[in-house]
Design an enzyme around this catalytic site. Structure first.
Site, PDB file in Angstrom:
ATOM      1  N   GLU A 144      48.486  82.637 -55.535  1.00  0.00           N
ATOM      2  CA  GLU A 144      48.544  82.508 -54.070  1.00  0.00           C
ATOM      3  C   GLU A 144      49.774  81.714 -53.612  1.00  0.00           C
ATOM      4  OE1 GLU A 144      45.023  81.557 -51.948  1.00  0.00           O
ATOM      5  OE2 GLU A 144      43.749  82.861 -53.156  1.00  0.00           O
ATOM      6  N   GLY A 145      50.920  82.044 -54.185  1.00  0.00           N
ATOM      7  CA  GLY A 145      52.160  81.364 -53.844  1.00  0.00           C
ATOM      8  C   GLY A 145      52.473  80.294 -54.871  1.00  0.00           C
TER       9      GLY A 145
END
Length: 821
Positions: free
Chosen positions: A499-500
């Site tokens: 997620e990043g």
């Protein structure tokens, strides 16, 4: 009055007006009154001062003149230095909204507003679910069986998750889901993950970024009515495929394609897409029945209109669709949640498979960004906070029962340092988790704060679990059913990556996005660059620009004055001895806002290439938010005095880091001279803050070493046990037994004049009973404590003939551990 006096009065007036952030008409009126007072007192008009005043006041207050002379020219300059914003960047900037992060960017945060937000609380129904089905699930979970023997959750656990609708926490009740709040969603994930990271990930993914959330926000009524009840009941297992071999952090560069065409579906020729994709790292893909896919849509034959490139689009595809391939599994660092690749070759899907149908063709990136801005603030922070709470409870107990040189290792100052970080960082992560979940439940969608939480809770996890492993030593290293820490340690890089990636999140997203989204005027100025109506653009730019100028001047003055006085006169809520933290975080907010404005003016669009500067500014904004969340948590919990050591330690460290990062920014400024000048404004008396003292660290560590309300409050919400047959319960049980036995041991040693050791324990206890130094019951307590301690520090012994992959083999506890059975 002399000229010097008038000069000093003028300076004082200007500083006062800037400090209170007075409007331009107030400035104009105040200086006109000053000139008039000078005239009345001296009897003659101060000609030079009057000319200067009129030369400045007239162009600034006559709007048509101001726009023609200043604003239109500055807008043209701004266009020349401002790089174009790509559509991908525009969508990311528009995702979610701002909340308290915007207040921190003002340089003048309204603490009363923050404290007025309701304290986040679970409803009775949500608490019952945490105490009931979630607790029961934790009792069912054997993480060694999951990660070492099965590489999967056992079938009864999968059934329990489905039957109790763990996969439908975010789905509203009208669709058969649980309809839980963000806080409840976070609390369930945190508790399950503290028992098993693999089980925690399995629970969190269907409730985070994926088909369920996308359908809720963008699905058609037909799609919602069909899929949401099936997802809630676990009849469908979802996954979402975004990342591929050539598109990770740069998700907008996905090479996967969909071509508009006609094809056959249910025996009819219909309009749809022919898809080709290659994705990897997709959680739940190996067991998924419903596959979400992001692809770039094209219409070369003009079947939908004149536009050939349609943009990123999202589809929801049953995995039994012809051409869909679910590859073999990935194995992410011994965390045995289901994860693997998926590919598709010439897969035809009808338009009804698009999430939101044809209306949302090309809107996929916006859909993803809006959902990610919320989901990223829940799941991974819950994972990190759960790891911190597990580390706090288990490591404190272990450091209490494990002795070296006849002393609990938690009493050694070197170990105290690690325990202090574990306790204080966990307190900080819990405060961020709760406050942000509360904001989400109020309807906020804070995209910048979600990046702050994702980064700092997963980095906090890395720090606290690393310290816990150091303190456990060999106990943490030796794998087996009794090791409650190693799988969490192995899972850290997973949470850091997903997620990043954290490097990207810190160096580009937090400040890069936050500077634009949270700044009260910058985004408004940027919006003027591309406006077609020039008159309207100049008018809007003029309002934003001159508000921005006043904002920057005000923050410069506030930073200087509060730096000079060390925040002494800043008005804050009355909160006893922690009031000083409100003042210091306010002071640092002004320093941050002014420094950021100067940097943005100097670098403009080049800032996004200055990733080290951006990362340091991101750290400042993050620690301002952390400090805010800790102060709110302390207030919400009724200001418990026993929590003060953790609050003091964490706030002092945050203030030290804020000042350190600002100092590094000034030292590495593109213009060294300007860097020194800005530093002089925001740090006029030099450095103000120090790291927490050793004494304070000792107080934090002591909280983890002894059962108390503060220790229970810190670790509330994760799996805990005092069952001596449970790995975590074993150290808790041993700590309780040892604390009960210690005064009896002291009496025994004093009465007999001997020092207890493992070698003489039984004989000494028998002698003490025989000589009436202790009773027979007290002797049994001492022996039971020693037995419990031996079981707590024991490590697992595995058969030497196990298979090389270490999967499918049996394991047994060490002799000392078996003795507790």
């Amino acid at each position: 009055m002399s000229g010097l006096v008038w000069f000093l009065v003028t300076i004082a007036l200007a500083l006062s007006l800037a400090y209170i952030r007075a409007s331009l008409p107030v400035w104009t009126g105040a200086f006109a009154a000053l000139i008039g007072a000078n005239w009345l007192i001296s009897g003659s008009l101060p000609l030079v001062a009057t000319i200067v005043f009129l030369a400045v006041a007239i162009p600034l207050n006559v709007l048509s003149l101001r726009r023609a002379v200043f604003s239109s020219r500055l807008l043209n300059w701004f266009r020349s230095v401002m790089p174009p914003i790509s559509q991908t960047e525009r969508v990311a900037l528009d995702a979610g909204n701002t909340w308290w992060d915007a207040d921190l960017f003002t340089g003048q945060p309204d603490w009363n507003k923050l404290l007025s937000y309701p304290s986040p609380q679970l409803t009775d129904e949500e608490q019952a679910f945490v105490d009931g089905p979630t607790e029961e699930l934790c009792k069912m979970i054997d993480d060694w069986q999951i990660t070492h023997e099965l590489n999967d959750l056992p079938a009864p656990v999968w059934d329990f998750l489905r039957d109790n609708r763990f996969f439908g926490m975010i789905i509203p009740k009208e669709y058969g889901g649980l309809g839980f709040s963000a806080l409840a969603h976070s609390s369930v994930v945190m508790k399950v993950a503290s028992r098993s990271p693999s089980a925690g990930v399995t629970v969190m993914v269907p409730n985070s970024l994926g088909p369920g959330e996308l359908l809720l926000h963008y699905g058609t009524d037909k799609q919602k009515d069909y899929y949401l009840p099936r997802l809630a009941k676990g009849e469908e297992i979802p996954c979402f495929a975004l990342t591929g071999p050539h598109a990770g952090s740069d998700a907008g560069a996905i090479p996967d394609t969909g071509i508009v065409c006609k094809g056959e579906h249910n025996g009819k020729e219909v309009l749809g897409f022919r898809l080709n994709w290659d994705k990897r790292y997709i959680t739940l893909a190996p067991v998924a029945t419903l596959l979400g896919v992001a692809f770039k849509a094209y219409d070369p034959d003009g079947l939908l209109g004149d536009k050939k490139s349609l943009g990123i689009t999202l589809a929801l595809i049953p995995t039994d669709t012809p051409g869909v391939e679910i590859g073999d599994r990935h194995f992410p660092l011994n965390a045995s949640f289901q994860n693997g690749p998926t590919r598709g070759k010439d897969v035809f899907i009808p338009m009804e498979y698009l999430i939101g149908d044809q209306e949302y063709i090309g809107e996929g990136w916006r859909m993803l960004m809006n959902c990610l801005s919320v989901g990223r603030a829940i799941s991974l922070p819950a994972l990190g906070t759960g790891a911190g709470k597990l580390s706090s409870r288990a490591t404190g107990a272990y450091a209490r029962v494990r002795k070296q040189f006849k002393t609990p290792i938690g009493k050694f100052e070197g170990v105290e340092e690690g325990l202090a970080r574990i306790g204080a960082y966990t307190y900080r992560m819990e405060a961020m988790r709760r406050m942000t979940a509360g904001a989400l439940d109020l309807g906020e969608k804070p995209s910048v704060l979600s990046a702050i939480l994702k980064y700092h809770c997963t980095e906090g996890m890395r720090q606290v679990v690393g310290d816990a492993m150091d303190i456990h030593g060999g106990k943490g290293v030796m794998m087996g059913p009794g090791n409650y820490l190693a799988r969490t340690y192995q899972s850290i890089p997973i949470s850091i990556t997903v997620e990043g990636a954290n490097i990207l999140t810190r160096s580009l997203m937090i400040f890069g996005q936050g500077a634009i989204r949270c700044h009260p005027y910058l985004l408004k100025e940027m919006e003027c660059v591309g406006m077609e109506d020039e008159e309207q653009a100049v008018r809007k730019f003029d309002r934003a620009l001159f508000s921005h100028v006043g904002f920057t001047i005000s923050n410069a003055v506030r930073a200087f004055v509060t730096g000079l006085t060390r925040g002494l006169f800043i008005r804050t809520p009355e909160a006893g001895e922690v009031s000083r933290y409100y003042r210091q975080f306010s002071r640092m907010s002004a320093a941050f806002a002014f420094s950021a404005d100067v940097t943005l003016l100097l670098l403009g669009g080049e800032l996004k290439r200055k990733e080290k500067l951006s990362a340091r500014f991101g750290d400042v904004l993050s620690h301002l938010y952390m400090g805010s969340s800790m102060l709110k948590q302390f207030e919400d919990q009724g200001r418990p005095a026993s929590d003060l050591p953790m609050l003091h330690w964490a706030c002092q460290e945050s203030l030290y880091i804020i000042e350190d990062r600002l100092n590094e920014i000034f030292r590495n400024f593109p213009s060294p001279l300007l860097g020194r000048l800005v530093k002089l404004v925001v740090m006029p008396t030099g450095r103000s803050f120090r790291r927490p003292s050793d004494r304070l660290g000792h107080e934090v560590a002591s909280l983890l070493l002894t059962p108390s309300a503060a220790r229970d409050r810190l670790t509330r919400g994760v799996w805990s046990s005092k069952d001596p047959e449970d790995p975590v319960g074993r150290v808790e049980y041993a700590m309780d037994r040892m604390i009960t036995a210690e005064p009896l041991e002291a009496r025994l040693q004093k009465g007999l004049g001997v020092r207890l050791s493992a070698a003489n324990l039984e004989d000494t206890v028998k002698r003490g009973v025989a000589e009436d130094v202790i009773s027979e019951q007290e002797g049994a307590i001492i022996l039971e404590a020693a037995k419990a301690m031996a079981a707590a520090i024991a490590v697992d012994e595995l058969p030497a003939e196990r298979e090389p992959e270490a999967h499918g083999s049996s394991a047994r506890q060490g002799e000392a551990a078996k003795a507790t059975g």
